[in-house]
Design an enzyme around this catalytic site. Structure first.
Site, PDB file in Angstrom:
ATOM      1  N   GLU A  19      34.558  20.998  43.720  1.00  0.00           N
ATOM      2  CA  GLU A  19      35.329  20.135  42.834  1.00  0.00           C
ATOM      3  C   GLU A  19      35.877  18.944  43.619  1.00  0.00           C
ATOM      4  O   GLU A  19      35.890  18.934  44.848  1.00  0.00           O
ATOM      5  CB  GLU A  19      36.475  20.925  42.209  1.00  0.00           C
ATOM      6  N   GLY A  58      27.746  19.091  42.793  1.00  0.00           N
ATOM      7  CA  GLY A  58      28.555  19.776  41.781  1.00  0.00           C
ATOM      8  C   GLY A  58      28.985  21.178  42.160  1.00  0.00           C
ATOM      9  O   GLY A  58      29.531  21.911  41.348  1.00  0.00           O
ATOM     10  N   ASP A 102      41.061  30.849  45.975  1.00  0.00           N
ATOM     11  CA  ASP A 102      40.231  31.474  44.947  1.00  0.00           C
ATOM     12  C   ASP A 102      39.752  32.861  45.406  1.00  0.00           C
ATOM     13  O   ASP A 102      39.867  33.844  44.674  1.00  0.00           O
ATOM     14  CB  ASP A 102      39.022  30.556  44.657  1.00  0.00           C
ATOM     15  N   LYS A 114      40.649  36.916  44.029  1.00  0.00           N
ATOM     16  CA  LYS A 114      39.626  37.928  43.749  1.00  0.00           C
ATOM     17  C   LYS A 114      39.832  39.160  44.631  1.00  0.00           C
ATOM     18  O   LYS A 114      39.644  40.297  44.187  1.00  0.00           O
ATOM     19  CB  LYS A 114      38.241  37.325  43.948  1.00  0.00           C
TER      20      LYS A 114
END
Lengths: 430, 430
Positions: free
Chosen positions: A192, A189, A203, A207
């Site tokens: 994704e 988990g 991602d 940031k």
């Protein structure tokens, strides 16, 4: 002393983060009231699928009409945990127009439209807070824009994506290849089903744009951030890194140029020495290293994602903007007064670790060394390993402009005696 | 948009921190103006010895009359970097009475009189900020009271004294004894001529009181903090720690009891596992680990002392309180609404590592084990080493109340077969 009219909070989105925000707001009401100095009340939760079972979420607060919710003039604070550009952007803008402050965890939106959103918040005299957008529960936005407000930040160097750190840590500790480590991350988990945003560095780049903007008091957009994913990092790269006393991390690096007149922001895999505090950041944890003139070197470490940690950051911001509402004031807005240009990757000064497959015959090293010299790149160390007529040459350079390093590699590829460039990796954090 | 009347700042004290604050305020004026949203001006510096040469400090700002300076009604912010209880306390109180907000780096004063000072600030509608009082440049006060304002902090575990960390790190890495390591710390300027405040844990205890108060939203006074210095840590203790896979650090530990109904704060040397992030904090660096319900585990790391790092924290607070002045608002004040009692050390639940010198004969282990059992303390591991009729017994306990552990040790001392208790050390961070 304490005002009695409750502050009203509306929540947009009720996934893992939204559910946890709801849980804390409805079970820790007394603590929040004390800390804000006024009662606080969750008055509505906008979701797309109202029929989904959400344990602990009061059914009477659920609505599918997000627009109507943000248009309510009695709402003081809108919390946006939907993610993505639209409808989040329109809803936030509408919330501002109706006098609400906004707390957002939306890195993609902030990285793309932060300037316009800040301007809209200022125009309407409300707050836009987004601690949760960068590195989950780790306080970074607030320390950068408040604690270090009297200092000059020169560098931000961080592991800001937990998925890729989990994969790289796995490769490092077990010798696994990228695919195998990705499979494990997916099974647990941490990744994704479509891991592109993480493994290709999108991602982390969002940031980096947010952090660079705050750190250098300038505007850095997502497009300004150089980005390289980590899908091509191999077990052989880790072996090379170990020989250098290094490991490999996907780093977000925001730097002020030596002359102070420009900044850069980039995301790519890099070797860092095992002695660097970032080298020991394990699993899905995040950590960010900040270097400032007066403060020196600071590091912030913690869980970079997950429902609870992200909710912690969101709640901290809810308390802050609620306090501001009570005081009829606003917190610090965008600070972009330095207007420093963002240089391209070519101007970044860094070091390269290059593995070459070469012919095992006399003169090859001289040829290779000449190419480096012609491009003005100084060599730090060279290591040769021969095997059956083939040989490998590992070159580590001194610091040089990325453009010169890149041109050197292009020229090396054209040499007859160079059979292939096995890997190129930047070396950081020294 | 920007107001033109400058904010006026008065500085009390001009040692290493004050000089650096002066340097930054006079050379980075434009940046500070932009970040505050109004011009800021240093209008006076109170010192005891006006004739001392202070490079870069404008002579015309120097005064020996601190009281007159804080009484000036045009002063918006008073920065106190004198240290100690008096005259700092009176000057701060007078500053409040004349409408100035105060930025202080004074841990001793805050730990002793924080409640009264906060009350005075609130009464006069001004701010009291003190990020620099705990761990130099490392943002801790702001993250605890703002970033984690919506979370529940359960534990703060930190290395908050650089001098003692330097000494312990030296002992760990070189095998040096305490005196030898202290001499080196003194020679390098890491320890003062009289190192008592550091090595006996007084400095760390003041910081623990401040951190516990903010973390748990309650009042914790210096007297509430259990304190043990590190002067009796030996090279043998480090050898024992290594056998356990641990090192030794002087820790400040603030904990909420398991039932949530009380808190504790303590400072003492302790073994922590080498795998704990605090174990790798080297030299004079500080680091603080925070555990919160939703955020999980966070760590903050950086230089815990020194003129520049402390000045960075002071400047961040100056910008914050100036912004508040411009907004005609105040930041978060004292939050002590939980009114949790502070339990004594006896109620702390921890583990002990005990080295005993015992007679090398049958039945000793059974005797020793009986004493532990009689006090309800469960043993985790025992290691026996015999040598020439003498033997040593190393016992590591499970978690138990400190009072029970302490009573166990007292009873062990009374056994005929126990020749001496070579060392007792708590084990933390597991």
């Amino acid at each position: 002393m304490m005002r009695t009219r409750p502050l009203k909070v509306a929540l947009l989105g009720c996934g893992v983060v939204g559910s946890e925000v709801t849980r804390i707001m409805t079970t820790h009401t007394d603590d929040l009231t004390q800390r804000i100095g006024a009662p606080v009340e969750l008055v509505g939760i906008a979701v797309r699928r109202p029929d989904r079972v959400r344990e602990g979420v009061p059914a009477e607060l659920i609505t599918t009409d997000a627009t109507a919710l943000v248009k309510r003039d009695d709402v003081d604070v809108v919390v946006e945990v939907i993610g993505g550009i639209e409808p989040a952007r329109s809803l936030i803008t509408t919330a501002f127009e109706h006098g609400a402050s906004v707390v957002s965890a939306n890195k993609a939106l902030l990285a793309q439209d932060g300037a316009a959103l800040h301007a809209a918040a200022e125009q309407h005299g409300v707050d836009l807070y987004y601690e949760a957008a960068v590195a989950g529960a780790i306080p970074l936005v607030r320390p950068l824009r408040e604690s270090l407000a009297g200092d000059k930040v020169n560098r931000v160097l961080g592991i800001v994506n937990g998925t890729t750190n989990f994969i790289l840590d796995k490769m490092d500790s077990s010798g696994a290849g990228y695919s195998e480590a990705l499979d494990e991350a997916t099974a647990l988990g941490y990744a994704e089903a479509d891991p592109t945003a993480d493994v290709e560095g999108f991602d982390a780049a969002a940031k980096a744009a947010i952090l660079a903007g705050i750190a250098f008091h300038t505007r850095v957009r997502l497009d300004d951030v150089y980005r390289e994913g980590m899908t091509e990092v191999t077990a052989a790269d880790f072996a090379s890194a170990k020989q250098m006393g290094c490991t490999i991390k996907l780093l977000a690096i925001c730097e002020r140029a030596a002359d102070g007149r420009s900044v850069t922001a980039r995301v790519h895999p890099a070797m860092i020495p095992l002695t660097h505090p970032l080298a020991s950041v394990r699993g899905a944890y995040n950590a960010v290293f900040i270097e400032a003139d007066a403060a020196g070197q600071l590091m912030f470490y913690g869980p970079g994602a997950g429902g609870s940690p992200t909710a912690s950051a969101v709640l901290g911001d809810i308390v802050a903007v609620c306090r501001n509402k009570v005081a009829e004031a606003t917190g610090p807005g965008e600070s972009a007064y330095t207007r420093l240009p963002v240089s391209t990757m070519g101007e970044v000064v860094t070091r390269y670790h290059i593995s070459l497959d070469v012919a095992d015959k006399p003169g090859v090293l001289a040829q290779v060394a000449t190419v480096f010299a012609e491009h003005g790149v100084s060599i730090d160390t060279v290591r040769q390993q021969g095997k059956d007529g083939e040989a490998s040459l590992v070159v580590v350079t001194h610091r040089a402009a990325d453009a010169a390093l890149s041109a050197t590699v292009d020229a090396l590829r054209k040499l007859d005696t160079v059979r292939g460039v096995a890997s190129i990796m930047r070396v950081e954090g020294e």
